[in-house]
Design an enzyme around this catalytic site. Sequence first.
Site, short mmCIF file in Angstrom:
data_model
loop_
_atom_site.label_atom_id
_atom_site.label_comp_id
_atom_site.label_asym_id
_atom_site.label_seq_id
_atom_site.Cartn_x
_atom_site.Cartn_y
_atom_site.Cartn_z
N LYS A 1 -48.74 -45.54 -35.25
CA LYS A 1 -49.63 -44.53 -34.66
C LYS A 1 -51.07 -45.04 -34.54
CE LYS A 1 -46.84 -40.53 -35.93
NZ LYS A 1 -45.67 -41.32 -36.33
N ASN B 1 -41.52 -45.25 -38.41
CA ASN B 1 -41.07 -44.23 -39.35
C ASN B 1 -40.05 -44.84 -40.30
OD1 ASN B 1 -42.25 -41.61 -38.03
ND2 ASN B 1 -41.36 -42.77 -36.36
#
Length: 335
Positions: free
Chosen positions: A129, A169
Site C-alpha cells: 500500500k 497481505n
Amino acid sequence: MSDYQNKKILIIGGTGTIGQYLLEELLLHSPEVIRIFSRDEYKQFELSQKYREFKNIRYLIGDIRDEKRLIRAMEDIDYVFHLAAMKHVPACEYNPLEAVKTNIIGTQNVIQAALENNVKRVLFTSSDKAISPTNVYGSTKLTAERLIAAADYQKGSKKTIFSSVRFGNVMGSRGSVIPLFKKQILNHREITVTDGKMLRYMMTPSQAIQLILKANKRAKGGEVFVLKMPVLKIGDLAEVIIEEVRKQYSIREEINIKEIGIRPGEKNYEELMTDDEVLIAIESEDMYTILPHHEQGAYQKQWKQAQKVEKPYPKEEDAISKNKISKWFQEENIL
C-alpha cells in the site's frame, strides 16, 4: 552455521502475527537472546506461556513512540526487525496523526536508537500500500521506507545496514480479512466483501518469514525488497473460507456473500512498484530489489547484467485457484 547463531535479536512488534512466526523461526537458529518489544502486556504473557521452556527470550513493554525506551531495548543488539505499525486502513484514515506518530515518528526513533547502539542490521517491514498511496496508512509506510533509505545514506561512519521489505497481505495476520470473515460466518452466517473481483497480493506466513530472512541477508543498505507474491480474488478467498469454516464447525446453513463497496482509501488492485522504481530494480527468481539512489554504484555490475524489469501488476488471469488457496489454509493451519 546460521547468521543468527549466538546473536542478540530485537523484534519490535514481536507479539503480532508476523512477529510470532519470526520468533518461532529464529529460535531454530540458536540465538543468544531474542527480545520481544511491544505495547501489549497480555499478548506478551500469552507468548511467554507458549515459549516458557526457552530461557533466551526477554519481554519488553514499550512503544516505538518512546525513543529512550527503544535505545535501552537495543543495547548490545545485533539485528533489529521492525514490525510494529498502525496498519488498519480505516483506523489510520480516521486517526491520521496517530498513524504518523507510530508509523513515521516511531520509525525514526528506531533509526536513532539503532545508530546510537551500533546495531548491525535493521530490517523494516513495509506494505504494498506504500506504492502510489491513496490512504493514510500507505502514505505513512512510504514515508517510513524513505526514512530507512535516508538513514543508510546519512549514517556517516556508523556501520548499521538499513533496508526494507514490502509485504502484500499475509494470510491470517491480525487485522486481515481472514479472521474477520471467519467471525462473520460464525456470528452472522454472512460475509461482507468490498468487491468480489478485487485482486490482492497475498502470501502465507511462512513465505513472509522467508522473505524477511532472505532480504536481511542480501541487504547492502537502503534497498527495498519485494517478493513475487501470488495474486488472488477476494471473492475466491471468501468462498474458500466459507467452505473451510463450514467443514470445521459443521455448519449446514447457507452462508451469503454481500458486496458493500470499496472502503475509504482502498484500491481495486495493489501494485508492487511504481513506474520510477521499475527503472532502478533488479529482478531475481523470487523477488525484486529496488535499489537506493545513493548506492546504485555498488550494484553497477549486477545491474548492467540484469534484464530490464517489466512492471508487475495483478491480472485476473494470474489469480491462483481456489484449490491452491484451500491447500495453503491446510498447510499453514490458518483457520
